[in-house]
Design an enzyme around this catalytic site. Structure first.
Site, mmCIF file in Angstrom:
data_model
loop_
_atom_site.group_PDB
_atom_site.id
_atom_site.type_symbol
_atom_site.label_atom_id
_atom_site.label_comp_id
_atom_site.label_asym_id
_atom_site.label_seq_id
_atom_site.Cartn_x
_atom_site.Cartn_y
_atom_site.Cartn_z
ATOM 1 C CB CYS A 34 -0.890 0.060 1.250
ATOM 2 S SG CYS A 34 -2.062 -1.299 1.406
ATOM 3 C CG ASP A 445 15.289 35.440 -15.846
ATOM 4 O OD1 ASP A 445 14.766 35.205 -16.946
ATOM 5 O OD2 ASP A 445 14.669 35.887 -14.861
#
Length: 485
Positions: A34, A445
């Site tokens: 699980c 940038d």
């Protein structure tokens, strides 16, 4: 992330979604494994065996739970650890599984620049299973996903997951999961999808926290009319892709369900044959596989208000992302959006969808490669950008350049910067958004420099050293600090 068994059991007890996809528990009394978020009754500690991936759980004889559905769990998130080569190989294999391909291991190793023997060794060290076992698990979990969430015929599911014959698919499925594909489908809820359903919807999970406002704002501020739309918790867009040599075109709708840490993905009927590939693209586009427990402590060092669960939003097509990066060179976000809209209106094909805001596809690499440069220039795109766009389009159309997160990083960066008009800034942004590289750093940038309050690129880069290996996430946080909500 590796946990000792006691800590893993505590995560299981708390049903801690932060460990989803990083931890699986096999229960010896049932033979089932699980996710840590499973809502079944908590198993006894002595009956639990813990695994770092689904393939390892399955190789130890455990079958996936029908309730928590391990196939929905978030996947790998790359970093620059010593295991990055094995992680890259795992991404390539997962990509192949979802594309319905069966790549020879020597081919995967060659793309990574190592021998297949070395790849097997480091893969086993990192993941605890062989590459072939890992690929088989990815295929069968995808098959389980499609059988559970869609009404696709079993034959189509077999083809979509890379099995050339239905007999081989049935045999592999039954050997691993101890039931046939048709038996799994019978066990679904009676209200589940059927073959008559025209719009399949699959559920995908992500690890919290997730900066949903940031992701939605990022897409909304860059949405191209006709191609993309953001409405509430829904992100919609058109998509064209090549699947098994055939061009498929349609629409995709991703609806966030924050209370469940899930995304519900619906696709046009025309894209159903490539549903596995679309799922992979959406996972990358919305960065569903990120692990905030690793990223957030580093982002706390980045200037600006605390922002949990920052993601790297990208797109559904690497070529499109690269085109938009080129059009964004030395212009504002608004100006780049305008140029991109003009390109779409001139070269994008019309598409009928049930959404009024979506009616056009992004231009294909083939269309832009064959276009008249003067026609592109008349859209207001300067000559240098036109050369860059068509050089990029030519390489992508020829198959010499592949842009997605399973592509080898260094070789792809070199190929990009060998093209005219693509320098370090553009290559790093493409690595960040098309290749999903978490340590990409477009140093020059202007947004980064504005957010850091400097024009000194060297100083900004030195400051960013403390943010490795998650500098791309730092870039996103800095950008979001500057953007309108």
């Amino acid at each position: 992330m590796t946990l000792h068994d006691d800590a893993a059991y505590q995560a299981l007890t708390a049903r801690d979604a932060r460990f989803d996809g990083r931890l699986f528990v096999g229960v010896t009394s049932t033979g089932i494994y699980c996710r840590p978020v499973c809502r079944v009754r908590l198993p006894r500690r002595e009956n639990c065996r813990f695994f770092v991936n689904a393939a390892l759980a399955e190789s130890n004889g455990f079958r996936p739970c029908m309730r928590c559905r391990p196939e929905m769990a978030p996947g790998l998130s790359l970093n620059d650890s010593s295991q990055v080569l094995a992680q890259q190989a795992a991404l390539m294999l997962a990509q192949a599984a979802h594309d319905g391909l069966d790549p020879p291991l020597p081919e995967v190793a060659a793309r990574l620049g190592v021998t297949d023997r070395h790849l097997r060794r480091i893969f086993m060290q990192a993941h605890g299973v062989t590459p072939i076992d890992y690929l088989t698990t990815q295929r069968l979990l995808l098959a389980k996903h499609l059988l559970t969430d869609t009404g696709l015929p079993v034959t189509q599911v077999a083809l979509a997951t890379g099995y050339a014959s239905l007999r081989r698919f049935n045999a592999a499925f039954a050997e691993r999961y101890r039931m046939s594909p048709t038996a799994l489908r019978r066990e679904r809820n009676d209200e589940g999808p059927t073959a008559a359903d025209t719009v399949p919807t699959v559920r995908l999970a992500y690890r919290p926290p997730y900066d949903l406002p940031g992701v939605l704002a990022f897409f909304a501020n860059r949405a191209i009319d006709g191609v993309e739309a953001v409405e509430g918790l829904n992100v919609r867009r058109t998509l064209s892709l090549i699947h098994r040599g055939q061009v498929l075109a349609g629409w995709v709708e991703a609806r966030f369900v924050p209370a469940r840490h899930e995304l519900h993905l619906s696709v046009a009927p025309a894209l159903v044959p490539a549903l596995g590939a679309v799922v992979q693209r959406v996972r990358q586009c919305l960065d569903l596989d990120a692990d905030p427990s690793q990223v957030d402590p580093v982002l706390a060092l980045v200037p600006g208000a605390l922002r949990e669960g920052v993601r790297l939003p990208s797109g559904l097509d690497g070529f499109e992302i690269a085109v938009r990066v080129i059009l964004g060179q030395q212009v504002t976000v608004a100006a780049a959006r305008t140029l991109t809209r003009r390109l779409v209106e001139r070269f994008g094909e019309a598409l009928a969808t049930p959404f009024p805001a979506l009616h056009r596809l992004f231009p294909s690499a083939q269309a832009l490669a064959a276009a008249d440069p003067e026609v592109i220039g008349k859209l207001g795109i300067v000559r240098q950008r036109v050369r860059a766009l068509q050089a990029l389009a030519t390489e992508v159309a020829a198959g010499r350049l592949v842009l997605h997160r399973a592509a080898p990083l260094l070789a792809t960066l070199e190929a990009l910067q060998a093209l005219p008009g693509i320098g370090a800034w553009s290559a790093q942004l493409i690595a960040m958004r098309a290749l999903a590289w978490p340590d990409a750093w477009p140093a020059s940038d202007i947004g980064i420099l504005n957010a850091l309050g400097t024009r000194d690129i060297k100083l900004a880069t030195e400051q960013a050293e403390a943010w490795r290996p998650w500098r791309a996430y730092a870039v996103m946080k800095l950008w979001l600090n500057l953007e309108p909500a």
